[in-house]
Scaffold this active site. Structure first.
Site, PDB file in Angstrom:
ATOM      1  N   LYS A 226     107.893  -4.085 -15.811  1.00 25.13           N
ATOM      2  CA  LYS A 226     107.801  -3.323 -17.063  1.00 25.13           C
ATOM      3  C   LYS A 226     106.444  -3.543 -17.731  1.00 25.13           C
ATOM      4  O   LYS A 226     105.808  -2.587 -18.176  1.00 25.13           O
ATOM      5  CB  LYS A 226     108.902  -3.764 -18.051  1.00 25.13           C
ATOM      6  CG  LYS A 226     110.308  -3.507 -17.553  1.00 25.13           C
ATOM      7  CD  LYS A 226     111.357  -3.863 -18.611  1.00 25.13           C
ATOM      8  CE  LYS A 226     111.395  -5.335 -18.974  1.00 25.13           C
ATOM      9  NZ  LYS A 226     111.958  -6.206 -17.923  1.00 25.13           N
TER      10      LYS A 226
ATOM     11  N   ARG B 219     117.290  -4.637 -25.668  1.00 22.54           N
ATOM     12  CA  ARG B 219     117.866  -5.437 -24.602  1.00 22.54           C
ATOM     13  C   ARG B 219     119.360  -5.622 -24.785  1.00 22.54           C
ATOM     14  O   ARG B 219     120.013  -6.233 -23.955  1.00 22.54           O
ATOM     15  CB  ARG B 219     117.215  -6.811 -24.631  1.00 22.54           C
ATOM     16  CG  ARG B 219     116.399  -7.172 -23.401  1.00 22.54           C
ATOM     17  CD  ARG B 219     115.854  -8.563 -23.667  1.00 22.54           C
ATOM     18  NE  ARG B 219     115.286  -9.196 -22.534  1.00 22.54           N
ATOM     19  CZ  ARG B 219     114.005  -9.099 -22.169  1.00 22.54           C
ATOM     20  NH1 ARG B 219     113.186  -8.325 -22.817  1.00 22.54           N
ATOM     21  NH2 ARG B 219     113.567  -9.787 -21.141  1.00 22.54           N
TER      22      ARG B 219
ATOM     23  N   ARG C 159     104.959 -16.191  -9.561  1.00 21.27           N
ATOM     24  CA  ARG C 159     104.060 -15.507 -10.486  1.00 21.27           C
ATOM     25  C   ARG C 159     103.260 -16.470 -11.354  1.00 21.27           C
ATOM     26  O   ARG C 159     103.769 -17.481 -11.807  1.00 21.27           O
ATOM     27  CB  ARG C 159     104.939 -14.609 -11.361  1.00 21.27           C
ATOM     28  CG  ARG C 159     104.259 -13.941 -12.515  1.00 21.27           C
ATOM     29  CD  ARG C 159     105.152 -12.871 -13.080  1.00 21.27           C
ATOM     30  NE  ARG C 159     106.030 -13.387 -14.131  1.00 21.27           N
ATOM     31  CZ  ARG C 159     106.708 -12.594 -14.972  1.00 21.27           C
ATOM     32  NH1 ARG C 159     106.645 -11.282 -14.837  1.00 21.27           N
ATOM     33  NH2 ARG C 159     107.463 -13.111 -15.907  1.00 21.27           N
TER      34      ARG C 159
ATOM     35  N   ARG D  53     104.749 -19.094 -16.322  1.00 20.43           N
ATOM     36  CA  ARG D  53     105.511 -19.000 -17.555  1.00 20.43           C
ATOM     37  C   ARG D  53     106.605 -20.057 -17.556  1.00 20.43           C
ATOM     38  O   ARG D  53     107.222 -20.315 -16.540  1.00 20.43           O
ATOM     39  CB  ARG D  53     106.137 -17.604 -17.669  1.00 20.43           C
ATOM     40  CG  ARG D  53     105.469 -16.750 -18.721  1.00 20.43           C
ATOM     41  CD  ARG D  53     105.924 -15.338 -18.637  1.00 20.43           C
ATOM     42  NE  ARG D  53     107.368 -15.185 -18.872  1.00 20.43           N
ATOM     43  CZ  ARG D  53     107.962 -14.007 -18.989  1.00 20.43           C
ATOM     44  NH1 ARG D  53     107.254 -12.902 -18.888  1.00 20.43           N
ATOM     45  NH2 ARG D  53     109.257 -13.940 -19.188  1.00 20.43           N
TER      46      ARG D  53
ATOM     47  N   ARG E   6     118.341 -15.577 -16.649  1.00 22.26           N
ATOM     48  CA  ARG E   6     117.825 -14.309 -17.188  1.00 22.26           C
ATOM     49  C   ARG E   6     118.453 -13.115 -16.479  1.00 22.26           C
ATOM     50  O   ARG E   6     118.723 -12.082 -17.097  1.00 22.26           O
ATOM     51  CB  ARG E   6     116.296 -14.262 -17.069  1.00 22.26           C
ATOM     52  CG  ARG E   6     115.607 -15.092 -18.165  1.00 22.26           C
ATOM     53  CD  ARG E   6     114.230 -15.573 -17.740  1.00 22.26           C
ATOM     54  NE  ARG E   6     113.260 -14.526 -17.540  1.00 22.26           N
ATOM     55  CZ  ARG E   6     112.168 -14.653 -16.755  1.00 22.26           C
ATOM     56  NH1 ARG E   6     111.941 -15.779 -16.110  1.00 22.26           N
ATOM     57  NH2 ARG E   6     111.330 -13.661 -16.630  1.00 22.26           N
TER      58      ARG E   6
END
Ligand code: ADP
Ligand code: ZN
Length: 213
Positions: free
Chosen positions: A13, A88, A127, A160, A171
């Site tokens: 996104k 969300r 990532r 992160r 998540r």
């Protein structure tokens, strides 16, 4: 043009929102980015949000709703905006509709980036992000030339806080439970379009563009 990008964590996104922003010159509004900045600044919002984010839970609705209400009333949103990571939950979506109605505005398109759980886990676990320019890297799909250093600006790459195996699974659960129902919500309103979020960033972007035309 007012757009919403839906999709699980790791669907891309943020990446697609940035490309849309460049193309259409409208702001990208990422609740995740706003909240992470607040945590970094250690301000009131950050203190409130940080404990939820670290464990992969949603920040309470009233906090993010307040934030978005303020943000979309700024002048730079007059020609439109791209919402990335908001809404969300159904409550967030309802409040957004209410606020927009009060402003005499509507959401033009909701693009759902579709990607399966397995892919999400592999994308997020490798990532890293540049702490200076926000550039994104992945240890397998696009590794930096020098490990831990940003190719474009030489900044330090960091993972992160919430991109660890345990929090990623949490998540994903939260997404299934609270966010996936939004697809039905926007389908009923008739402005949902699904896009396969596999392939190169450019391939996905051209699919997204098809849907927002
Ligand atoms: P991702 O989509 O990769 O999980 P984001 O950067 O969008 O990451 O969000 C990171 C975290 O910030 C979420 O796990 C959640 O704790 C918080 N957050 C972001 N947006 C919202 C929102 N709209 N409502 C509640 N919490 C949010
Ligand atoms: Zn950088």
């Amino acid at each position: 043009m007012r757009l919403i990008l839906l999709g699980p964590p790791g669907a891309g996104k943020g990446t697609q929102a940035k490309m849309l922003k460049e193309k259409f010159h409208i702001p990208q509004i990422s609740t995740g980015d706003i909240l992470r900045q607040a945590v970094k600044d250690n301000n009131e919002l950050g203190v409130k949000a940080g404990s939820f984010m670290d464990v992969g839970q949603l920040v309470p609705d009233d906090v993010v709703i307040g934030l978005i209400k303020e943000r979309i009333k700024q002048v730079d949103c007059e020609a439109g905006f791209i919402l990335d990571g908001f809404p969300r939950t159904i409550v967030q979506a309802e409040k957004l509709s209410e606020t927009l109605t009060e402003m005499g505005l509507v959401i033009d398109r909701v693009v759902d980036l579709e990607v399966n759980a397995e892919e999400v886990i592999s994308r997020l676990s490798g990532r890293s992000t540049c702490s200076d320019c926000g550039g994104m890297f992945h240890e397998k799909s696009c590794p930096p030339k020098v490990s831990g250093i940003c190719d474009s600006c030489g900044g330090i790459l960091a993972q992160r806080q919430d991109d660890n195996a345990e929090t990623i699974l949490k998540r994903l659960d939260v997404y299934q439970e609270s966010t996936a129902p939004l697809k039905q919500f926007y389908k009923k309103q008739g402005n949902l379009k699904a896009v396969t979020a596999r392939g190169s960033v450019e391939e996905i972007f051209s699919r997204v563009l098809e849907m927002v035309k």
